[in-house]
Structures are given as structure tokens and as C-alpha cells.
Scaffold this active site. Structure first.
Site, mmCIF file in Angstrom:
data_model
loop_
_atom_site.group_PDB
_atom_site.id
_atom_site.type_symbol
_atom_site.label_atom_id
_atom_site.label_comp_id
_atom_site.label_asym_id
_atom_site.label_seq_id
_atom_site.Cartn_x
_atom_site.Cartn_y
_atom_site.Cartn_z
ATOM 1 N N ARG B 251 0.880 -1.267 0.008
ATOM 2 C CA ARG B 251 -0.022 -0.005 0.097
ATOM 3 C C ARG B 251 0.912 1.217 -0.027
ATOM 4 O O ARG B 251 1.357 1.685 1.035
ATOM 5 C CB ARG B 251 -0.911 0.027 1.334
ATOM 6 N N HIS B 255 -4.066 5.269 3.380
ATOM 7 C CA HIS B 255 -5.374 4.614 3.131
ATOM 8 C C HIS B 255 -6.244 5.237 2.266
ATOM 9 O O HIS B 255 -6.633 4.435 1.147
ATOM 10 C CB HIS B 255 -6.298 4.254 4.540
ATOM 11 N N TYR B 264 1.547 6.045 11.618
ATOM 12 C CA TYR B 264 1.756 4.624 11.802
ATOM 13 C C TYR B 264 2.529 3.871 11.292
ATOM 14 O O TYR B 264 2.581 2.565 11.568
ATOM 15 C CB TYR B 264 0.208 4.087 12.168
#
Lengths: 327, 334
Positions: B251, B255, B264
Site C-alpha cells: 500500500r 489508506h 503509524y
């Protein structure tokens, strides 16, 4: 003209629709060889085989979700949820998917399916085999919610639901399955979804109700007539969309309205019907709109005395109707 | 490439032209997404959610299916699946700009909630894995009619914990249905890493419990993904039932445009993804095998840029639906 009980009307309508249209199929827990826990699909397995009368795994979300997929492909699933109390695992599929598919795809994708579920109490079913769940669904545009009260209405409304282009929740009061018999014409007919029915005409008070309570109210109306008061009983039959015209006509005719349902009172169907009457018919009223509903508790208790305390009855209906008539 | 060894794509039965077409779709997927981020950051569109790092998984997977015959129930990152299925860049941009002629929904849905009747791409929603059950129902209904259809459906690894995911695999396994379940495992469910999401650590291993093969594949390796899907598709067509394919992806972006993964993930972890970028890998393969020289590569770049430019400009110029369009398509004609 045959005399069928409520359950037989469900079964014979399913059979007729499956014979009429090979895209119609039934899916749910124990609907196959056993014919359903209430017998609604008894004999259909032998006639139509294990694909069109399909036993599902014990997965309500999948019963509805797979049904939605099949409907997207163009077939017409009739999904059985064994008890309405168990419909909640499928809530997301019903609310997020079935109800919104046409809307969100600008009509490119549609979900012509029926979800049948027995509901209602008075059968020693306790908290999780007695609930009236219709109010969780009636605020969701995109769904249709039908609750028949007679074998005649079952046939016309279930046939209409199966042929409807949108998802229809078809709630059958299990207390009516074997208790109510009636004449059902053998030929094909449809009762339009969204049309209420005057089950008894009257002039002094109007009772607006649906499901098993229709029969309680009709019985009470007989008694009330002996006391000199004439009650009109309007059976809503479809809760979504509501038959606004029929409600307003019935309210205006007598000027006194009682709404009766087994489901809880707060935020219930009665609240919506009462609000409609307040908005549209206030100056035709001769008394405040009354409601006789289930108590606002989580569900129906099991022990006989508590169950009886919860349940409606002809006596409870008569008392509320008499009080209104005497207002 | 030496004369006596067969290149991997040839062993899979893929021609040079097919491989170049797959590369084109991967690049188109990346460039459309990059444009969407620019548009979002420039305030022209409200939202982006990206396929970056999954282009090989999506294009390699989709390439095993038959356009206009098989059915697709993708998830929100599946831009590459849509493009290979036949959805055009203009249609993608209409959805991003929420215009009236957006084929997904006429502007009612957020972007990446795909739906395209003409391409057999079924309308999707935001609650995850609901579409897996629809895929199973479509497979069931198509089999009842005797149709030759294989169904693609997909989700992320975080979603593979939802009840509908398990219910769908169980049902497909019970009925031996022609469904290929892909899980694009990009290691993160928004901010929560795999080890805090997935017991046992393997999605693929769950296939066995539902009576179907579960394979794990390097989702940044276009040919490896294609091979896994081709085999699964062949199995489905032979009547051998469903398959589960876990594609290990990256990824590369946060998101969505409303997230910042630097909160994070470490800078080193984010930087390290560059080495595994599926586009870099396939470009290297093409160069290594003499399938695409610099001039050819530049030609594809120009073609893709022109398509993205055209789609963006054209879609932006299209009108919104009237406000009252919000009231349409609640019910059909009874």
C-alpha cells in the site's frame, strides 16, 4: 374457491409462482426435505428439486446476500428467515445492499427479491421467537414491508411481492398460520402492494391495525357493536409504503382513531400513522389519536403470565375501542 | 533472454503484445490514480482511495477473465480490474467528479464504488465483503440457467475477518461454485497491521477449511498473479469450483486521501516499498527480455498521459445531476 389456512396460502402461492416462473426459487434453513420449521415449503422440494428449494447453511446474512446476488443476475429468490428474530445478521445486507442497490446504481442494478419471515408472539416463543421486527425496516426507503392478515391477502400480496421489481419484506404472523382459515380463489390474482383494506366498515371510530391484531380488532368490533358503537377496521397490509389516502379517508370518516399493533409503541408504526393524521386531518378529529401497542420492553417474556401481559387480545382491544367511542 | 530458455510469459502462453497490453493497463491504473491525488489536493474532487502497489495483482488477475462474459464484484481499490473489464478512463473520471453521467451512480456514490452494467461490474457499497455474497449468488443463479460465467470478487486482508467473508467462502465451497475470491493483502487495515488483524497470519490457509485451494502469491509480480488466476479460472470452467487467492501487495499511499500513514508507519518502511513497486518490476522484466525499449516505453507513457488528460478535462466539463436527482430511483415501476 378453496378454504385454506394462512400457512397453506403461503405454500400454495409459492407453488403457483414457481410453476409460473422458473426463475423463482426458495432458499433458507430447513426449507428442503423438511419443508420449513412451520411447513411453509412442505412438498415443494419434491416438486421442484434441491436447487429451486434450497437448504441453506445456518447463515442469515448469506441467505439474503446470496439472494441479492441471484436477483442481480435476474433470478427471483424467495428467502426464508426461519424466525424474524434471526433476521438481524442479515440487517446489513438488507439495509446497505438490497434497499440501496437501485438508488445507488441509478437503476442499472436492481434486487427483485422477497424475504419471508414468521414474526409475532403468543406462541410461547420467548424473547427470540416472538418479536415484531417490522419497525426496524419501515424507516428505510428502497424496501417494501408487507404484513398480511388473511389467507386471501397472503396469496394476492405474496404473488405481488414475488413479481415486484424491488426487495419486499414479507412478515407472516406465526400466530395466524393455523388459526386463520379463509376462502382463496384458485385463479391468479394480485393485491397491489401499498394498498390498505377496510376489513370492516363503521361510523363511530376508526381502528388502524395490521397482522394478527386485525383479528382481535374485528372480534372486538363485534362486541362493541352490541354496545351500540360502530367501528371501522382498516388493515394496513403494507407498512412501507403506507397507504396515506386510505388512512386519511378512514380517519376523516369517524373523527376518532385508535392505532393497534403488537410491536412496541415508541417510534412505532403508530407514531407515523398518528403524525400523518395530525398533519393532514387535525380539524376532522373529535378525539386525540390513541395507540394500543406492545409495551416498551426489549422483547416478549417466556412465562405464560408475562407473555399474556405483553400480548394484545380481543379484550384489550375492546377496552381501548370502547374508551375511544365514549370520548 | 537466451535462445534455449523460454521466458516466463511465454511459458504462460502470453504473447509480447498481450504482455505490453497488461503493462499499459498497469501504467494507466497508476497514472489515473496519481492524477486523482492531484485533483484532490487541488480541491477539485473530495476523495481518493488508491490501488498503488496493487496494479500487478489487479491487472494480472483481471487478465485471466473473459471480458463481457465473466462478472466482477471488485472492492474499492480495484481500479485496474475495472479498466481491464472494459470501464474507460473517462467513466472513471466521471465518477471521481461525481457527474450525472457517471455510470456507477450518476454521482450519488463516492468514487471507487464501481458499477458498470455494460462491463458486468456490479455496483458495490462501503460496508466491506457484502459483495462476496453477491458474487456467490450470481454464480448460483448463472449455474441455474446453465450459463458459462466465472465470477471475480475481492477485498482487503482486514475485510477477510468479516462474517460475510466466511459465509461466502463456505457457501461457494458447499456448492462448488465458479467464484474466484481474491484478497489483496497490503498488510494494513487503515492503520492496523496484519499481525493485529489476522489470526494464523495467512489468509490463503483459510481456503482449505472451506473446501477450496488457497494460494498465496506475490502480488507485485504480474506473471505470478496471472498464473495463479489462470489456473483458478481454468478450474472454475472445468466445474471444479471456487478458489481463494491471497495476493501480497503494497500500500504505497495512505489508506485514502483522509489518512496520513506517516502517523503509524516508519519512514524506512514507507521508503522500502519503492524497491518492490510492481511497475518497476514489470518494466525491468520487459527491458530484460528485450520486449520494450526506451522509445517504446516513451510511446506508452505519451499514450497513457493523453488518455488521462482527455478523461480529466472531458469529465470535469460534464454537468452535475440536478439536485432533485437525489429523489430518483428509490423504487421501480411496480
Amino acid at each position: 374457491m378453496a378454504v385454506l389456512n394462512f400457512l397453506e396460502a403461503v405454500r400454495e402461492t409459492l407453488r403457483a409462482e414457481m410453476r409460473r416462473d422458473k426463475d423463482v426459487w426458495v432458499v433458507g434453513e430447513d426449507v428442503g426435505k423438511k419443508g420449513g420449521v412451520f411447513g411453509a415449503t412442505l412438498g415443494l422440494f419434491d416438486e421442484f428439486g434441491d436447487q429451486r428449494v434450497q437448504d441453506s447453511p445456518l447463515t442469515e446474512s448469506a441467505i439474503v446476500g446470496v439472494g441479492i446476488g441471484a436477483a442481480l443476475y435476474g433470478s427471483k429468490p424467495v428467502c426464508e428467515i426461519q424466525f424474524a428474530d434471526f433476521i438481524f445478521p442479515a440487517f446489513n445486507q438488507i439495509i446497505s445492499e438490497a434497499a440501496k442497490m437501485r438508488y445507488r446504481s441509478d437503476g442499472d442494478w436492481t434486487v427483485p427479491m422477497v424475504i419471508r419471515a414468521p414474526f409475532g408472539g403468543g406462541v410461547h416463543g420467548g424473547l427470540y421467537h416472538s418479536q415484531s421486527v417490522e419497525q426496524y425496516f419501515t424507516s428505510t426507503a428502497g424496501l417494501k414491508v408487507v404484513v398480511p392478515s388473511t389467507p386471501y391477502d397472503v396469496k394476492g400480496l405474496l404473488a405481488a411481492a414475488i413479481r415486484d421489481p424491488d426487495p419486499v419484506l414479507f412478515f407472516e404472523h406465526k400466530g395466524l398460520y393455523r388459526a386463520i382459515k379463509g376462502e382463496v380463489p384458485e385463479g391468479d390474482y394480485i393485491i397491489p402492494i401499498g394498498k390498505a383494506d377496510v376489513k370492516r366498515d363503521g361510523t363511530d371510530i376508526t381502528v388502524i391495525t395490521y397482522g394478527k391484531a386485525v383479528h382481535f380488532c374485528l372480534e372486538a368490533a363485534e362486541e362493541l357493536a352490541k354496545e351500540g358503537h360502530s367501528a371501522l377496521v382498516l388493515d394496513l397490509r403494507t407498512l412501507l409504503p403506507l397507504d396515506r389516502e386510505a388512512i386519511m379517508t378512514a380517519a376523516r370518516k369517524t373523527g376518532k382513531v385508535l392505532i393497534v399493533h403488537e410491536a412496541g409503541k415508541t417510534h412505532g408504526i403508530g407514531a407515523e400513522v398518528a403524525a400523518l393524521i395530525a398533519e393532514e386531518c387535525l380539524f376532522d378529529l373529535d378525539a386525540p389519536v390513541q395507540r394500543l401497542c406492545g409495551p416498551d420492553i426489549p422483547a416478549m417474556p417466556y412465562a405464560g403470565p408475562m407473555e399474556k401481559f405483553y400480548m394484545l387480545s380481543p379484550e384489550k382491544c375492546l377496552e381501548a375501542m370502547r374508551t375511544l367511542a365514549q370520548f | 533472454m537466451t535462445a534455449n530458455t523460454q521466458a516466463r510469459h511465454e511459458a504462460l502462453g502470453l504473447t509480447r503484445d498481450q504482455l505490453l497490453e497488461m503493462y499499459y493497463y498497469m501504467l494507466l491504473t497508476r497514472r489515473i490514480d496519481e492524477r486523482l491525488w492531484l485533483l484532490q489536493r487541488g480541491g477539485k474532487i473530495p476523495f481518493v482511495i488508491s490501488p498503488q502497489g496493487a496494479e500487478a495483482a489487479q491487472v494480472g488477475g483481471a487478465y485471466a477473465f473473459r471480458r463481457n462474459q465473466d462478472w466482477f464484484l471488485p472492492y474499492y481499490r480495484d481500479l485496474g480490474i475495472n479498466l481491464v473489464a472494459g470501464v474507460t478512463p473517462r467513466e472513471i473520471m466521471l465518477s471521481a467528479f461525481a457527474r450525472r453521467s457517471d455510470p456507477s451512480s450518476g454521482g450519488k456514490q463516492m468514487p471507487n464504488h464501481w458499477g458498470n452494467r455494460g462491463a458486468n461490474v456490479v455496483s458495490g457499497s462501503s460496508p466491506v465483503t457484502t459483495q462476496l455474497l453477491h458474487a456467490v449468488g450470481i454464480a448460483q443463479a448463472s449455474r441455474m440457467r446453465g450459463d458459462d460465467v466465472v465470477v471475480y470478487t475481492c477485498c482487503g486482508e482486514g475485510s477477510a475477518n468479516q462474517g460475510d467473508w466466511h459465509e461466502a467462502l463456505n457457501w461457494a465451497g458447499l456448492h462448488n461454485l465458479p467464484v474466484i475470491f481474491m484478497v489483496q493483502n497490503n498488510q494494513y487495515a487503515i492503520s492496523v497491521p496484519l499481525e493485529k488483524q489476522v489470526a494464523g497470519g495467512s489468509i490463503a490457509a483459510r481456503g482449505k477449511g472451506y473446501g477450496m485451494p488457497g494460494v498465496q502469491v506475490d502480488g507485485t509480480d504480474l506473471l505470478a498473479v496471472y498464473e495463479a488466476f489462470k489456473e483458478a479460472h481454468d478450474r472454475a470452467m472445468r466445474g471444479e469450483g471456487p478458489s481463494l487467492i491471497e495476493a501480497l501487495c503494497l500500500r504505497i499511499t495512505s489508506h485514502s486521501s483522509d489518512d496520513d500513514q506517516r502517523r503509524y508507519r516508519s519512514a524506512e518502511e514507507i521508503e522500502a516499498m519503492k524497491a518492490g513497486d510492481p511497475l518497476t518490476k514489470i518494466k525491468h522484466y520487459l527491458a530484460e527480455h528485450g520486449l520494450l525499449d526506451d522509445a517504446g516505453s516513451a510511446e506508452i507513457d505519451v499514450r497513457v498521459k493523453a488518455e488521462v488528460d482527455d478523461a480529466t478535462e472531458w469529465a470535469e466539463s460534464q454537468p452535475y445531476a440536478d439536485p432533485e436527482f437525489a429523489l430518483s430511483q428509490v423504487y421501480g415501476e411496480g
